[in-house]
Write a protein that holds these residues in place. Structure first.
Motif, PDB file in Angstrom:
ATOM      1  N   GLY A  48      35.662   7.705  49.269  1.00 54.50           N
ATOM      2  CA  GLY A  48      35.006   7.595  47.976  1.00 54.50           C
ATOM      3  C   GLY A  48      33.726   8.369  47.835  1.00 54.50           C
ATOM      4  O   GLY A  48      33.246   8.591  46.716  1.00 54.50           O
ATOM      5  N   THR A  49      33.139   8.826  48.958  1.00 53.98           N
ATOM      6  CA  THR A  49      31.920   9.638  48.896  1.00 53.98           C
ATOM      7  C   THR A  49      32.218  11.127  48.889  1.00 53.98           C
ATOM      8  O   THR A  49      31.298  11.938  48.850  1.00 53.98           O
ATOM      9  N   GLY A  50      33.517  11.488  48.992  1.00 48.51           N
ATOM     10  CA  GLY A  50      33.880  12.897  49.043  1.00 48.51           C
ATOM     11  C   GLY A  50      33.952  13.454  50.450  1.00 48.51           C
ATOM     12  O   GLY A  50      34.173  14.651  50.631  1.00 48.51           O
ATOM     13  N   THR A  51      33.796  12.601  51.455  1.00 49.85           N
ATOM     14  CA  THR A  51      33.822  13.044  52.841  1.00 49.85           C
ATOM     15  C   THR A  51      35.266  13.157  53.333  1.00 49.85           C
ATOM     16  O   THR A  51      36.076  12.245  53.105  1.00 49.85           O
ATOM     17  N   GLU A  52      35.578  14.256  53.999  1.00 48.68           N
ATOM     18  CA  GLU A  52      36.910  14.428  54.566  1.00 48.68           C
ATOM     19  C   GLU A  52      37.013  13.686  55.896  1.00 48.68           C
ATOM     20  O   GLU A  52      36.105  13.730  56.721  1.00 48.68           O
ATOM     21  N   LEU A  53      38.146  13.016  56.077  1.00 52.34           N
ATOM     22  CA  LEU A  53      38.421  12.276  57.299  1.00 52.34           C
ATOM     23  C   LEU A  53      39.694  12.815  57.927  1.00 52.34           C
ATOM     24  O   LEU A  53      40.615  13.245  57.224  1.00 52.34           O
ATOM     25  N   ARG A  54      39.751  12.796  59.249  1.00 52.91           N
ATOM     26  CA  ARG A  54      40.934  13.246  59.970  1.00 52.91           C
ATOM     27  C   ARG A  54      41.528  12.064  60.737  1.00 52.91           C
ATOM     28  O   ARG A  54      40.820  11.266  61.328  1.00 52.91           O
ATOM     29  N   ARG A  55      42.866  11.970  60.690  1.00 50.84           N
ATOM     30  CA  ARG A  55      43.575  10.943  61.425  1.00 50.84           C
ATOM     31  C   ARG A  55      44.754  11.589  62.148  1.00 50.84           C
ATOM     32  O   ARG A  55      45.371  12.515  61.635  1.00 50.84           O
TER      33      ARG A  55
ATOM     34  N   THR B 208      44.778  14.669  56.650  1.00 44.89           N
ATOM     35  CA  THR B 208      43.467  14.864  56.031  1.00 44.89           C
ATOM     36  C   THR B 208      43.337  13.916  54.849  1.00 44.89           C
ATOM     37  O   THR B 208      44.177  13.916  53.942  1.00 44.89           O
ATOM     38  N   LEU B 209      42.265  13.112  54.875  1.00 46.59           N
ATOM     39  CA  LEU B 209      41.994  12.136  53.822  1.00 46.59           C
ATOM     40  C   LEU B 209      40.608  12.395  53.249  1.00 46.59           C
ATOM     41  O   LEU B 209      39.772  13.044  53.882  1.00 46.59           O
ATOM     42  N   VAL B 210      40.354  11.865  52.066  1.00 49.23           N
ATOM     43  CA  VAL B 210      39.039  11.959  51.431  1.00 49.23           C
ATOM     44  C   VAL B 210      38.632  10.552  51.024  1.00 49.23           C
ATOM     45  O   VAL B 210      39.423   9.825  50.404  1.00 49.23           O
TER      46      VAL B 210
ATOM     47  N   ALA C  43      41.205  -4.210  58.572  1.00 47.78           N
ATOM     48  CA  ALA C  43      40.419  -5.337  59.070  1.00 47.78           C
ATOM     49  C   ALA C  43      39.096  -5.459  58.336  1.00 47.78           C
ATOM     50  O   ALA C  43      38.551  -6.551  58.199  1.00 47.78           O
ATOM     51  N   GLN C  44      38.536  -4.356  57.878  1.00 48.46           N
ATOM     52  CA  GLN C  44      37.243  -4.379  57.205  1.00 48.46           C
ATOM     53  C   GLN C  44      37.396  -4.600  55.702  1.00 48.46           C
ATOM     54  O   GLN C  44      36.439  -4.421  54.966  1.00 48.46           O
ATOM     55  N   GLY C  45      38.578  -4.962  55.251  1.00 45.59           N
ATOM     56  CA  GLY C  45      38.790  -5.143  53.825  1.00 45.59           C
ATOM     57  C   GLY C  45      39.455  -3.917  53.228  1.00 45.59           C
ATOM     58  O   GLY C  45      39.528  -2.859  53.860  1.00 45.59           O
ATOM     59  N   PRO C  46      39.962  -4.036  51.991  1.00 44.09           N
ATOM     60  CA  PRO C  46      40.669  -2.916  51.357  1.00 44.09           C
ATOM     61  C   PRO C  46      39.760  -1.696  51.221  1.00 44.09           C
ATOM     62  O   PRO C  46      38.583  -1.800  50.904  1.00 44.09           O
ATOM     63  N   SER C  47      40.322  -0.538  51.456  1.00 38.85           N
ATOM     64  CA  SER C  47      39.592   0.712  51.260  1.00 38.85           C
ATOM     65  C   SER C  47      40.493   1.675  50.522  1.00 38.85           C
ATOM     66  O   SER C  47      41.715   1.602  50.621  1.00 38.85           O
ATOM     67  N   VAL C  48      39.890   2.578  49.767  1.00 38.76           N
ATOM     68  CA  VAL C  48      40.631   3.523  48.932  1.00 38.76           C
ATOM     69  C   VAL C  48      40.399   4.918  49.494  1.00 38.76           C
ATOM     70  O   VAL C  48      39.253   5.323  49.710  1.00 38.76           O
ATOM     71  N   LEU C  49      41.477   5.660  49.714  1.00 37.45           N
ATOM     72  CA  LEU C  49      41.405   7.017  50.236  1.00 37.45           C
ATOM     73  C   LEU C  49      42.353   7.909  49.460  1.00 37.45           C
ATOM     74  O   LEU C  49      43.332   7.445  48.872  1.00 37.45           O
ATOM     75  N   LEU C  50      42.049   9.186  49.458  1.00 40.44           N
ATOM     76  CA  LEU C  50      42.906  10.177  48.821  1.00 40.44           C
ATOM     77  C   LEU C  50      43.593  10.998  49.906  1.00 40.44           C
ATOM     78  O   LEU C  50      42.930  11.637  50.723  1.00 40.44           O
TER      79      LEU C  50
ATOM     80  N   GLU D 192      37.674   5.184  41.119  1.00 41.93           N
ATOM     81  CA  GLU D 192      37.620   6.059  39.948  1.00 41.93           C
ATOM     82  C   GLU D 192      37.277   7.486  40.340  1.00 41.93           C
ATOM     83  O   GLU D 192      37.824   8.451  39.791  1.00 41.93           O
ATOM     84  N   ARG D 193      36.359   7.647  41.300  1.00 43.93           N
ATOM     85  CA  ARG D 193      36.004   9.001  41.744  1.00 43.93           C
ATOM     86  C   ARG D 193      37.210   9.706  42.364  1.00 43.93           C
ATOM     87  O   ARG D 193      37.459  10.884  42.108  1.00 43.93           O
ATOM     88  N   LEU D 194      37.940   8.980  43.207  1.00 40.03           N
ATOM     89  CA  LEU D 194      39.095   9.597  43.849  1.00 40.03           C
ATOM     90  C   LEU D 194      40.224   9.838  42.853  1.00 40.03           C
ATOM     91  O   LEU D 194      40.952  10.827  42.961  1.00 40.03           O
ATOM     92  N   LEU D 195      40.379   8.938  41.883  1.00 47.40           N
ATOM     93  CA  LEU D 195      41.383   9.153  40.842  1.00 47.40           C
ATOM     94  C   LEU D 195      41.035  10.390  40.018  1.00 47.40           C
ATOM     95  O   LEU D 195      41.926  11.181  39.652  1.00 47.40           O
ATOM     96  N   ALA D 196      39.740  10.579  39.739  1.00 46.75           N
ATOM     97  CA  ALA D 196      39.321  11.781  39.011  1.00 46.75           C
ATOM     98  C   ALA D 196      39.632  13.041  39.805  1.00 46.75           C
ATOM     99  O   ALA D 196      40.077  14.060  39.246  1.00 46.75           O
ATOM    100  N   GLU D 197      39.443  12.989  41.123  1.00 47.41           N
ATOM    101  CA  GLU D 197      39.757  14.154  41.951  1.00 47.41           C
ATOM    102  C   GLU D 197      41.262  14.402  42.002  1.00 47.41           C
ATOM    103  O   GLU D 197      41.716  15.551  41.996  1.00 47.41           O
TER     104      GLU D 197
END
Length: 555
Positions: A441-448, A437-439, A420-427, A351-356
């Motif tokens: 659920g805590t608002g932290t930016e991730l790089r892949r 660049t991904l975000v 492997a760690q189960g479903p995860s949601v990213l923006l 929900e947080r990521l959908l709001a963003e």
């Protein structure tokens, strides 16, 4: 004067019919597509009807802008012309010399030009605005002009735009031959409430607004209720409301500001202001008297409710209650306090990521109270499609998505990864070069790295939000209607992938144009307008109005 204050480049609610501000509601889009189809297929005479202020002139100017490059166009804004003056005005706008002064001589010049233009593959389009004011004789001249044709096509396309009285005039017995020649008849209606919200937002965005909308939801609803969805009235109220907010140095336009703007437009602000002052003074007097008597007064619209203070209530209770017997235990009095609502639960990461994601489109984050009321599916997971619809957006689910497809679509997406760690949601916010660049659920930016990200997408699905400005096909599994075929064909023509004439069926030419577009974006060139192709096409259509994953994210 208020434009710099609200960060605008130009006036968003001017009354000049500027096609740059044309809001394509479903009705507007269908009418524009139908008129373009009538012009390109040689329907001859077309009629656009609409009440005062519904945007006929703006739509006509937009039609002229959408015409193919090889089309010659004439826009006649003065309908008060005789038969001879009508033909002469057409020649003047086409840049032709008037060789003669009689109607016959002028018609000869026009006929020769139309034949020459037709031989070169060009078309000539005449648009007459406010056509309800044309005389019966001038309208009969329109019929004569519509008879200028080659063996295989009409040489002149004529659009008559006018108020509903035009339809009544065309129904006269003396104009029955013209009525029989009308190939396209369109009715332009006022905007619905939801369309009014999008109309206000669209004009502000077109004027350069980059932040959140100054109009509150309730204020825009009040604008619609007063205007009845008529764009000209909407413009008047919104312009006056922004002026009033600017005068008070307020960044937001609330319901009271809109009501004051409506009163000023109706010419009665003084009486309303006097009545409000009297009401405020009366409340102040009652409050003073109530305080003196030890009472508290609660204001309700139209009436007063006295509420005794705690001390008076305690004294009254003490006097009314019977005295306790000597042997009884002391009585302890407690005063009930209103229960506070429980704190709202923290939104789920999805929900947080959908709001963003919604905020990327609306430039305004949904408040927690709205998020708490979002509809959910039977398993309790938020219903993304229904939530998107609340914000005038369309949500498309893409199973088995790849990084190449996401880059081709070019829009931010909500990703559900089955790792492997189960479903995860990213923006997904950005794909630049080989970095993603991904975000979370805590608002932290991730790089892949792009290769690493592509492997993470195995078995993943994506939700993409988009705004269907051109009424493109939403469900790829359903057969395309003639309206959606024309919408796709018009866009592909504007992008240079399809030549005239435009097809009205999904034929081989249209399929090849779709493949050319798919190759230009990096999608699989299968010639089918599926969800991925529709999303890529919608991003190209939306332009700067849509958020992009190609540039620097703005969060």
């Amino acid at each position: 004067m208020y434009e710099p204050f609200f960060g605008l480049d130009s006036s968003p609610f001017g009354l000049t019919p500027d096609p740059r501000f044309l809001f394509r509601s479903r009705v507007h889009h269908e009418i524009l597509s139908l008129l373009l189809y009538g012009v390109t297929t040689g329907k001859g005479v077309m009629v656009l009807l609409g009440d005062v202020g519904t945007g006929k002139t703006t739509l006509c100017r937009a039609l002229l802008r959408e015409l193919p490059a090889e089309a010659q166009s004439v826009l006649l804004l003065n309908p008060h012309l005789s038969e001879t003056e009508l033909v002469g005005a057409i020649l003047d706008d086409l840049g032709l010399e008037r060789r003669g002064s009689t109607r016959g001589e002028l018609m000869t010049v026009l006929s020769q030009h139309l034949l020459a233009a037709g031989g070169e593959g060009k078309s000539v389009v005449i648009v007459v605005d406010e056509a309800q004011h044309m005389t019966v004789e001038a309208l009969e001249q329109v019929r004569i002009l519509s008879t200028l044709e080659a063996p295989d096509r009409k040489l002149l396309q004529i659009v008559l735009a006018g108020q509903p009285e035009l339809e009544a005039k065309l129904a006269r017995p003396e104009l029955r031959q013209l009525g029989q020649r009308i190939g396209v008849l369109c009715h332009l209606r006022p905007l619905a409430e939801r369309e009014t919200f999008r109309y206000v937002e669209h004009r502000l965005r077109a004027a350069g607004l980059g932040g959140s909308l100054p109009f509150t939801w309730a204020a825009t609803a009040r604008v619609h209720r007063h205007s009845g969805g008529v764009p000209r009235v909407i413009n008047l109220v919104c312009d006056r409301s922004l002026s009033a907010a600017f005068a008070g140095r307020r960044r937001n336009v609330d319901v009271d500001t809109v009501k004051a703007a409506i009163r000023s437009l109706q010419g009665r602000p003084t009486l309303a202001r006097w009545a409000k002052s009297v009401a405020v003074a009366a409340v102040a007097v009652v409050a003073v008297v109530g305080t003196t008597l030890g009472l508290q007064w609660t204001w309700r619209p139209g009436w007063f409710v006295p509420r005794t203070s705690n001390s008076v209530l305690a004294a009254a209770a003490s006097a009314a209650a019977p005295a306790p017997p000597p042997s009884s235990a002391p009585v302890t009095a407690t005063v009930a306090t209103p229960a506070l609502p429980p704190p709202a639960a923290s939104p789920h990461p999805r929900e947080r990521l959908l709001a963003e994601l919604i905020a990327l489109w609306t430039l305004q984050s949904p408040p927690p109270s709205d998020i708490a009321e979002w509809p959910a599916l039977a398993d309790g997971v938020v219903d993304i499609a229904r939530v998107a619809d609340r914000y005038q957006l369309t949500a498309t689910r893409l199973p088995h998505i790849t990084a190449v497809e996401l880059r081709a679509i070019g829009l931010p997406a909500l990703l559900e990864l089955d790792g492997a760690q189960g479903p995860s949601v990213l923006l997904l916010r950005r794909i630049a070069s080989d970095t993603v660049t991904l975000v979370d659920g805590t608002g932290t930016e991730l790089r892949r790295q792009l290769g690493e990200f592509d492997s993470d997408l195995a078995g993943a699905e994506a939700w993409v939000l988009w705004r269907n400005l051109d009424q493109l096909p939403v469900n790829g599994a359903r057969p395309m209607t003639p309206t959606t075929v024309l919408a796709v064909a018009l866009r592909l023509h504007r992008l240079g992938h399809l030549t005239m004439p435009l097809p009205d069926l999904y034929d081989a030419r249209l399929a090849e144009a779709v493949r050319a577009f798919q190759r230009s974006t990096g999608l699989a060139a299968d010639g089918i307008v599926g969800p991925r192709t529709t999303l890529a096409l919608s991003r190209v259509v939306a332009g700067a109005v849509a958020p992009s994953i190609a540039g620097k994210p703005s969060r």
